[in-house]
Design an enzyme around this catalytic site. Structure first.
Site, PDB file in Angstrom:
ATOM      1  N   LYS A  22      34.685  53.757  18.409  1.00 53.69           N
ATOM      2  CA  LYS A  22      34.948  53.526  19.494  1.00 53.69           C
ATOM      3  C   LYS A  22      36.271  55.071  19.431  1.00 53.69           C
ATOM      4  O   LYS A  22      36.240  56.346  19.382  1.00 53.69           O
ATOM      5  CB  LYS A  22      35.041  52.747  20.760  1.00 53.69           C
ATOM      6  CG  LYS A  22      35.823  53.770  22.643  1.00 53.69           C
ATOM      7  CD  LYS A  22      36.136  52.686  23.058  1.00 53.69           C
ATOM      8  CE  LYS A  22      37.405  51.908  23.146  1.00 53.69           C
ATOM      9  NZ  LYS A  22      38.341  53.188  24.089  1.00 53.69           N
ATOM     10  N   ASN A  23      37.614  54.078  19.176  1.00 52.85           N
ATOM     11  CA  ASN A  23      38.720  54.959  19.004  1.00 52.85           C
ATOM     12  C   ASN A  23      38.751  55.794  17.894  1.00 52.85           C
ATOM     13  O   ASN A  23      39.524  56.974  17.562  1.00 52.85           O
ATOM     14  CB  ASN A  23      39.801  53.683  18.772  1.00 52.85           C
ATOM     15  CG  ASN A  23      39.629  52.869  20.143  1.00 52.85           C
ATOM     16  OD1 ASN A  23      39.441  53.103  21.145  1.00 52.85           O
ATOM     17  ND2 ASN A  23      40.592  52.232  20.073  1.00 52.85           N
ATOM     18  N   CYS A 118      46.004  51.892  34.401  1.00 48.31           N
ATOM     19  CA  CYS A 118      45.212  51.053  34.112  1.00 48.31           C
ATOM     20  C   CYS A 118      45.304  49.334  34.915  1.00 48.31           C
ATOM     21  O   CYS A 118      46.568  49.284  34.380  1.00 48.31           O
ATOM     22  CB  CYS A 118      45.171  51.446  32.664  1.00 48.31           C
ATOM     23  SG  CYS A 118      44.851  50.293  31.617  1.00 48.31           S
ATOM     24  N   ARG A 123      50.389  52.372  30.823  1.00 49.07           N
ATOM     25  CA  ARG A 123      49.608  53.532  30.404  1.00 49.07           C
ATOM     26  C   ARG A 123      50.336  54.992  30.522  1.00 49.07           C
ATOM     27  O   ARG A 123      49.660  56.289  30.670  1.00 49.07           O
ATOM     28  CB  ARG A 123      48.447  53.352  30.143  1.00 49.07           C
ATOM     29  CG  ARG A 123      48.143  52.501  29.616  1.00 49.07           C
ATOM     30  CD  ARG A 123      46.865  52.222  29.601  1.00 49.07           C
ATOM     31  NE  ARG A 123      46.665  52.257  28.055  1.00 49.07           N
ATOM     32  CZ  ARG A 123      45.530  52.135  27.585  1.00 49.07           C
ATOM     33  NH1 ARG A 123      44.464  51.554  27.862  1.00 49.07           N
ATOM     34  NH2 ARG A 123      45.178  52.481  26.048  1.00 49.07           N
ATOM     35  N   ASP A 310      44.163  45.178  20.801  1.00 46.60           N
ATOM     36  CA  ASP A 310      42.715  45.164  21.077  1.00 46.60           C
ATOM     37  C   ASP A 310      42.413  43.857  20.732  1.00 46.60           C
ATOM     38  O   ASP A 310      40.996  44.055  20.815  1.00 46.60           O
ATOM     39  CB  ASP A 310      42.220  46.439  20.533  1.00 46.60           C
ATOM     40  CG  ASP A 310      42.665  47.761  20.823  1.00 46.60           C
ATOM     41  OD1 ASP A 310      43.331  47.414  22.697  1.00 46.60           O
ATOM     42  OD2 ASP A 310      42.273  48.853  21.206  1.00 46.60           O
ATOM     43  N   ARG A 402      31.902  49.977  28.392  1.00 50.18           N
ATOM     44  CA  ARG A 402      32.261  50.593  28.145  1.00 50.18           C
ATOM     45  C   ARG A 402      32.988  51.041  26.141  1.00 50.18           C
ATOM     46  O   ARG A 402      32.869  51.868  25.667  1.00 50.18           O
ATOM     47  CB  ARG A 402      33.438  50.826  28.201  1.00 50.18           C
ATOM     48  CG  ARG A 402      33.482  51.189  30.082  1.00 50.18           C
ATOM     49  CD  ARG A 402      35.883  51.064  30.585  1.00 50.18           C
ATOM     50  NE  ARG A 402      36.079  51.965  29.202  1.00 50.18           N
ATOM     51  CZ  ARG A 402      37.202  51.631  29.147  1.00 50.18           C
ATOM     52  NH1 ARG A 402      38.390  50.467  29.863  1.00 50.18           N
ATOM     53  NH2 ARG A 402      38.291  52.185  28.053  1.00 50.18           N
TER      54      ARG A 402
HETATM   55  C1  UD1 Z   1      45.120  53.876  21.827  1.00 44.52           C
HETATM   56  C2  UD1 Z   1      43.703  52.735  22.379  1.00 44.52           C
HETATM   57  C3  UD1 Z   1      43.700  51.557  22.166  1.00 44.52           C
HETATM   58  C4  UD1 Z   1      44.523  50.612  21.910  1.00 44.52           C
HETATM   59  C5  UD1 Z   1      45.969  51.134  22.147  1.00 44.52           C
HETATM   60  C6  UD1 Z   1      47.306  50.419  21.532  1.00 44.52           C
HETATM   61  C7  UD1 Z   1      41.978  54.884  21.800  1.00 44.52           C
HETATM   62  C8  UD1 Z   1      41.181  55.605  22.585  1.00 44.52           C
HETATM   63  N1  UD1 Z   1      42.827  54.073  22.820  1.00 44.52           N
HETATM   64  O1  UD1 Z   1      45.251  53.657  23.146  1.00 44.52           O
HETATM   65  O2  UD1 Z   1      42.629  51.037  22.481  1.00 44.52           O
HETATM   66  O3  UD1 Z   1      44.964  49.914  22.457  1.00 44.52           O
HETATM   67  O4  UD1 Z   1      46.076  52.842  21.255  1.00 44.52           O
HETATM   68  O5  UD1 Z   1      46.170  50.181  20.410  1.00 44.52           O
HETATM   69  O6  UD1 Z   1      42.923  55.002  20.564  1.00 44.52           O
HETATM   70  N2  UD1 Z   1      53.096  55.075  26.038  1.00 44.52           N
HETATM   71  C9  UD1 Z   1      54.212  55.714  26.805  1.00 44.52           C
HETATM   72  N3  UD1 Z   1      53.543  56.921  27.059  1.00 44.52           N
HETATM   73  C10 UD1 Z   1      53.325  57.911  26.600  1.00 44.52           C
HETATM   74  C11 UD1 Z   1      51.937  57.211  25.691  1.00 44.52           C
HETATM   75  C12 UD1 Z   1      52.344  56.195  25.536  1.00 44.52           C
HETATM   76  O7  UD1 Z   1      54.754  55.008  27.180  1.00 44.52           O
HETATM   77  O8  UD1 Z   1      53.171  58.775  26.327  1.00 44.52           O
HETATM   78  C13 UD1 Z   1      53.517  54.183  25.753  1.00 44.52           C
HETATM   79  C14 UD1 Z   1      51.979  53.335  26.412  1.00 44.52           C
HETATM   80  O9  UD1 Z   1      51.756  52.736  27.817  1.00 44.52           O
HETATM   81  C15 UD1 Z   1      51.700  52.022  25.508  1.00 44.52           C
HETATM   82  C16 UD1 Z   1      52.012  51.852  24.258  1.00 44.52           C
HETATM   83  O10 UD1 Z   1      53.125  53.070  24.329  1.00 44.52           O
HETATM   84  O11 UD1 Z   1      52.716  50.169  25.372  1.00 44.52           O
HETATM   85  C17 UD1 Z   1      51.137  52.230  23.289  1.00 44.52           C
HETATM   86  O12 UD1 Z   1      50.214  53.650  23.765  1.00 44.52           O
HETATM   87  P1  UD1 Z   1      49.629  54.113  22.867  1.00 44.52           P
HETATM   88  O13 UD1 Z   1      49.304  53.550  21.122  1.00 44.52           O
HETATM   89  O14 UD1 Z   1      49.603  56.129  23.005  1.00 44.52           O
HETATM   90  O15 UD1 Z   1      47.740  53.922  23.785  1.00 44.52           O
HETATM   91  P2  UD1 Z   1      46.706  54.102  23.340  1.00 44.52           P
HETATM   92  O16 UD1 Z   1      46.536  56.076  22.785  1.00 44.52           O
HETATM   93  O17 UD1 Z   1      46.050  55.136  24.856  1.00 44.52           O
END
Ligand code: UD1
Length: 423
Positions: A22-23, A118, A123, A310, A402
């Site tokens: 998915k990711n 979320c 997030r 995850d 999902r």
């Molecule tokens: C991706 C994965 C999700 C997985 C996560 C962590 C996809 C579609 N989803 O989500 O399944 O659980 O990585 O491995 O690939 N953060 C901020 N600001 C930002 C971006 C992130 O504060 O602009 C924080 C988030 O709240 C979280 C951490 O950074 O605490 C890591 O998040 P991130 O790696 O960005 O997760 P996703 O990419 O959304």
């Protein structure tokens, strides 16, 4: 609303085919926005988030088509599309933010809804915004939307050095796609190393992008003026594979997971081995076997190659079966223990203190009605239901749909007593 009815107590045995990730599929679908030429993906998993992303792209004017048995999907993103991602779609799937980088890079403007809260944490997308601003983007937030454009007189984003405050997976993917078409060199420091990132980078390279260092924490991209169409196979889903590893291990079964890759699951496999599970790499997949006598394992979630957040809930389900106490620490998301209350309804003994959960393993689990709260939590409740005595009814399985490709069919193929019931 659909529910899953599970009668626990059967050992899972047999073979299962692991779907595309998915990711990886979600950013790779967005990468089709970078060219007007056709992009063909294979091994795209059949799940709800993929359908949402397809709707999001179609809504902009991207032509999409499915074909063949092997999860084939094609995309053509014409020069004349509407570079917008509306709230109605973004609110159901945070990964919609992956459209921002490619839209801005190719069309010079984008209007993408903020994803909002979320269940597992706040997030934010501040890092995505800061990184694209470093490449020259002008981004304002108004009425719940990010409005992104280029400064007057610019035709492309400009390469930049981007160091994010934390490791972000979709952030890294947005920067990769934006930098591929930017003017000059972009250096991503503190880049995410999750296997979905090198998979996306390999796809972009097939499209003509110049990228090195993917799979490490420092990625260097030399922007090019045009990208082309390509054909790409989505990498196997390591989280789906990890979920089946835990399910088979918890039920004391034996299975062959086709397409699962040990090299993407190092931290999970190490913990499974410590727990007493046998996991072996074989041609084209992974073999797992367990006699059901497990030792609970403590772990901390961290960025790849650490233990994936995850997989936290699913491994916690395994720890319910394992003998002894274990401590699970969630460092990535602030509210990712919502499965704990539901597991307690099955008889689990777990206490939590902030981001730390303490589990007393080896207690008798008995079936009950439970509620899925998010994607991976749902999978953990299914695993717990497979080992609990009697009947477990998992409600709100739209969360499961999902991100898992026909999970109950695959589990039934392994001998589980599980069925979908609609109300
Ligand atoms: C991706 C994965 C999700 C997985 C996560 C962590 C996809 C579609 N989803 O989500 O399944 O659980 O990585 O491995 O690939 N953060 C901020 N600001 C930002 C971006 C992130 O504060 O602009 C924080 C988030 O709240 C979280 C951490 O950074 O605490 C890591 O998040 P991130 O790696 O960005 O997760 P996703 O990419 O959304």
């Amino acid at each position: 609303m659909d529910k899953l009815k599970i009668r626990g107590g059967r050992s899972l045995k047999g073979e299962v085919l692991i779907s595309g990730a998915k990711n990886a599929a979600l950013p790779e679908m967005c990468a089709a926005l970078l060219t007007a030429e056709p992009v063909h993906l294979h091994n795209v998993p059949r799940l709800h988030d993929v359908a949402t992303m397809r709707k999001l792209l179609a809504n902009m004017g991207v032509q999409t088509e499915t074909h063949g048995e092997r999860g084939g999907m094609s995309f053509v993103a014409p020069d004349s599309l509407t570079p917008e991602a509306p709230y109605e779609l973004v609110k159901t799937m945070r990964a919609s933010v992956l459209a921002l980088g490619p839209l801005l890079a190719r069309f010079g403007r984008a209007k993408v809804s903020l994803p909002g809260g979320c269940a597992i944490g706040s997030r934010p997308v501040d890092q995505h915004i800061k990184g694209l601003q470093a490449m020259g983007a002008v981004i304002t937030v108004e009425n719940g939307y990010m409005h992104a454009s280029l400064p007057a007189g610019w035709t492309r984003l400009k390469g930049a050095r981007i160091t994010t405050d934390m490791v972000t997976v979709t952030g890294t993917e947005n920067f990769l796609m934006a930098a591929a078409l930017a003017d000059g060199e972009t250096v991503l420091e503190n880049a995410a190393m999750e296997p979905e990132i090198p998979d996306l980078a390999e796809m972009l390279i097939k499209m003509g992008a110049k990228i090195t260092g993917h799979g490490t924490s420092r990625i260097v991209i030399q922007g090019v003026e045009r990208l082309h169409g390509c054909t790409h196979d989505v990498v196997a889903d390591r989280i789906e594979a990890g979920t089946f590893l835990c399910a088979v291990a918890a039920t004391g079964g034996e299975a062959l997971l086709h397409h699962a890759r040990a090299d993407h699951l190092g931290a999970v496999i190490d913990k499974l081995k410590d727990a007493g599970v046998t996991v072996e790499s074989v041609a084209g997949g992974l073999k797992v076997s367990s006699n059901g006598k497990l030792k609970a394992q403590s772990f901390r979630t961290t960025e790849y190659p650490g233990f994936p957040t995850d997989m936290q809930a699913q491994f916690m389900a395994l720890n319910l079966v394992g003998e002894g106490g274990s401590v699970v620490t969630e460092t990535i998301f602030e509210n990712r223990f919502m499965h704990v209350n539901e597991m307690r309804r099955l008889g689990a003994q777990i206490s939590t203190d902030g981001r730390v959960a303490s589990i007393e393993g080896g207690k008798r689990l008995t079936g009950a009605a439970v509620m899925a709260t998010d994607l991976r939590a749902s999978a953990s409740l299914v695993i717990a239901g497979l080992v609990a005595e009697g009947e477990t009814l998992v409600d709100r399985i739209y969360h499961l749909d999902r991100g898992y490709d026909r999970m109950e069919e695959k589990l039934r193929g392994l001998g589980a007593d599980i069925e979908r019931v609609s109300e």
